[in-house]
Design an enzyme around this catalytic site. Structure first.
Site, short mmCIF file in Angstrom:
data_model
loop_
_atom_site.label_atom_id
_atom_site.label_comp_id
_atom_site.label_asym_id
_atom_site.label_seq_id
_atom_site.Cartn_x
_atom_site.Cartn_y
_atom_site.Cartn_z
N HIS A 85 0.86 -13.40 -6.43
CA HIS A 85 1.57 -13.01 -5.19
C HIS A 85 1.72 -14.41 -4.38
CE1 HIS A 85 1.99 -10.58 -1.48
NE2 HIS A 85 1.85 -11.63 -0.99
N CYS A 86 2.94 -14.48 -4.42
CA CYS A 86 3.64 -15.92 -3.75
C CYS A 86 3.70 -15.74 -2.17
CB CYS A 86 4.78 -16.17 -4.51
SG CYS A 86 5.32 -17.92 -3.77
N PRO A 87 2.91 -16.49 -1.47
CA PRO A 87 3.37 -16.21 -0.12
C PRO A 87 4.44 -16.84 0.47
CG PRO A 87 1.40 -17.80 -0.45
CD PRO A 87 1.73 -17.12 -1.67
#
Lengths: 160, 468
Positions: free
Chosen positions: B187-189
């Site tokens: 999950h890439c912020p």
């Protein structure tokens, strides 16, 4: 069209009808394939060969959709070069094959499954779901039995 | 009959809303709802379901802002000088790179990463039935795994309690988005979304193009300052004449290390057909022991691996965001949307019970004859349903606290822990989408529970695992 209409009715009844799920077959990786094992619940309803033929054809179609051929490669490169804008105007190869699959399922329903009171549901309606287990439960009226292949196919039978 | 029951426990009918004037027999809601409006995961949708983003979209605005600001400063302050002294190609290349970066970023952020739709009630019931073979009276969820062979290698499939299915290989559940994502990478912020099967190629092209853009801007700014200082009276004056360049230099200098590092790392992953998730967990590294556990998904050829990952066929989105909800699901879905409105309730088992069995809780609150089964009653059991229709309008927060009170009040604590391990450590409001859920969930824990649930009413068997 009357057949389609009855199929629509059957779809609506599918929610209350019995369903049989077929599991995905992962032996070759994450490609979308289904087990061709014939579910015992359908023994009285459909010919084993026919069922396996349907599944095998579907497996072949999905293999074609996910094939790493030159077409998908060209599509990928073109998309990359156009900053993926090409997907806005073009249908991908996968989507085209999915349409063929829908047509094939419709055909199979019309010719083979509906006359036997079964209904195949297109897997994509169920999200190409993977490990849906086989389940057969009877509806309230106890007369319908269904078949769900990996969440794809709901084969519901009416008066079966 | 099922639809009538839903109508009776329709929260809009219960609450004093204008919609309560609806004819109970009427099956349609006021407008057809799209599936994205009842989506159970933690996502946001835009353009009527066309675009999807994680609810926790992290620092996406910051990412966009940094890119736009840096590039803007570059075009405004450095390009005129460089065009004058060098070549006009510089802004052109910069422009192309910039557009590519922004397009890739937006594409990564707003594309469905490969979310798997949650199992429907019947599928989940069937899986539960298959798993729960022990028939013991106390329900304690075992670690649910299933082993399969992939390319002659044993791979364990884990059961996802939230999505109620065995996760396909390479699928992982993202706790931030509350979804199972196929070929889950991370999950890439920075992009505000999960990176999975469907948007990995966009993510990869984003970081590669961003590496090029950052390096390009960095190089051009250095060139600019160097040329100015050579032409002028030194570097200090050059900086004074073009302060924006310093800003760009600083931003590029600090970001270039991480971006280049990330690009290199992901290039390695692509070449070996691995995901970040697998690499971090060491799923296929040799440290498992004596047994050879190589990556079963690799094609043992770098070119093929790259082609598969980046140029492979693009699978469609499985969650059908823009489809319309069927009428009989629209009403519980409306219930779901009703529940969406209050602010986020803290995740707790009590709230899970509440959100997913709202109707049952209403009965609880107004029925003294509870049978001690907390949320486990079948919402469609007839005697209880009638009670629900007479229940006064209750707000969701009341229910959530109501459930807690109920849970506290009820001496019978057992059924509740029975429910809490089942799936809903993460999800709460989405279960009302499948009002049928409580039935099958409850049917699974124990035969005694199922039987007593059945005793409560003789609703349809839908969703109940057949007692055979």
């Amino acid at each position: 069209m009357a057949e389609t209409h009855s199929l629509q009715d059957m779809r609506q009844q599918a929610a209350v009808a019995a369903k049989v799920f077929i599991q995905r077959d992962y032996s070759n990786g994450t490609m979308c394939q289904f087990q061709t094992k014939f579910p015992s619940e359908l023994e009285t309803k459909i010919d084993k060969q026919q069922f396996e033929e349907t599944i095998r054809t579907l497996n072949n179609l999905y293999t074609e959709a996910e094939k790493l051929g030159s077409q998908s490669f060209v599509e990928g490169c073109l998309a990359c070069l156009t900053a993926y804008a090409v997907f806005l105007c073009m249908e991908t190869h996968y989507e085209k094959v999915l349409k063929r699959i829908s047509k094939y399922i419709q055909e199979q329903n019309d010719k083979i499954y509906a006359p036997r009171g079964l209904l195949l549901t297109d897997p994509i309606e169920r999200g190409l779901r993977v490990p849906s287990c086989m389940s057969l439960w009877l509806s309230r009226k106890g007369r319908t039995a269904g078949l769900d292949i990996g969440g794809f196919f709901t084969v519901t039978s009416d008066g079966g | 009959m099922k639809n009538c029951e839903y109508q009776q426990i329709d929260p809009r009918a219960l609450s004093a809303s204008p919609l309560s004037a609806q004819n109970p027999a009427e099956k349609k809601v006021q407008r057809p709802r799209r599936k994205w409006e009842a989506f159970p995961g933690k996502n946001r949708f835009f353009c009527d379901g066309r675009l999807i983003l994680a609810r926790q979209n992290g620092v996406l605005p910051l990412t966009l802002g940094l890119i736009v600001v840096t590039s803007g400063l570059f075009f405004a302050f450095d390009c005129p000088f460089l065009v004058q002294h060098l070549t006009v190609c510089i802004p052109m290349i910069g422009g192309v790179l910039f557009l590519f970066v922004v397009a890739s970023l937006l594409r990564t952020s707003f594309t469905d990463p490969g979310i798997l739709p949650r199992a429907t009630a019947d599928e989940a019931a069937d899986i539960e039935r298959q798993i729960d073979t022990s028939g013991s009276s106390t329900y304690r969820p075992p670690p649910r795994t299933k082993e399969i062979l992939i390319n002659q290698q044993v791979v364990k499939l884990k059961y996802c309690f939230t999505c109620k299915m065995f996760r396909p290989p390479r699928t992982s559940h993202c706790s931030l988005c509350d979804n199972c994502v196929e070929r889950f990478d991370h999950h890439c912020p920075w992009v505000g979304n999960c990176v999975g099967k469907r948007n990995y190629r966009y993510f990869y092209s984003f970081i590669i193009s961003l590496s090029f853009l950052t390096s390009f801007i960095f190089g051009c700014v250095i060139t600019h300052i160097t040329l100015r200082s050579q032409a002028g009276k030194g570097i200090v004056q050059a900086i004074q004449e073009s302060p924006a360049s310093v800003v760009e230099l600083v931003i590029c200098f600090f970001s270039i290390w991480s971006i280049l590092g990330l690009s290199g790392f992901h290039t390695y992953l692509v070449a070996s057909n691995l995901t970040t998730n697998e690499d971090i967990k060491g799923s296929w590294s040799g440290k498992r022991g004596a047994e050879e556990s190589g990556n079963p998904y690799t094609y043992s050829n770098i070119i093929t691996n790259c082609c598969v990952t980046l140029c492979g066929p693009m699978p469609p989105s499985l969650i059908d965001r823009r489809g319309f909800l069927p009428p009989d699901e629209a009403i519980p879905a409306a219930a779901a949307s009703e529940m969406e409105l209050p602010p986020f309730t803290p995740k707790s088992d009590a709230n899970m019970c509440t959100q997913s069995t709202k109707d049952v809780l209403e009965r609880m609150l107004h029925s003294s004859d509870f049978h001690g089964l907390c949320p486990s009653g079948n919402p469609k059991t007839s005697p209880l349903v009638q009670e629900v229709s007479s229940a006064p309008a209750t707000a969701e927060p009341y229910l959530s606290s109501g459930c807690s009170r109920q849970l506290a009040r009820q001496a019978v604590v057992d059924p509740c822990p029975l429910l809490s391990p089942v799936a809903f450590s993460k999800s709460n409001r989405r279960d009302s989408l499948h009002s049928i859920n409580p039935a099958f969930r409850l049917a699974s824990p124990s035969p005694t529970l199922s039987r007593s649930a059945l005793v409560l009413g003789d609703g349809p068997d839908i969703g109940f695992i057949p007692q055979h």
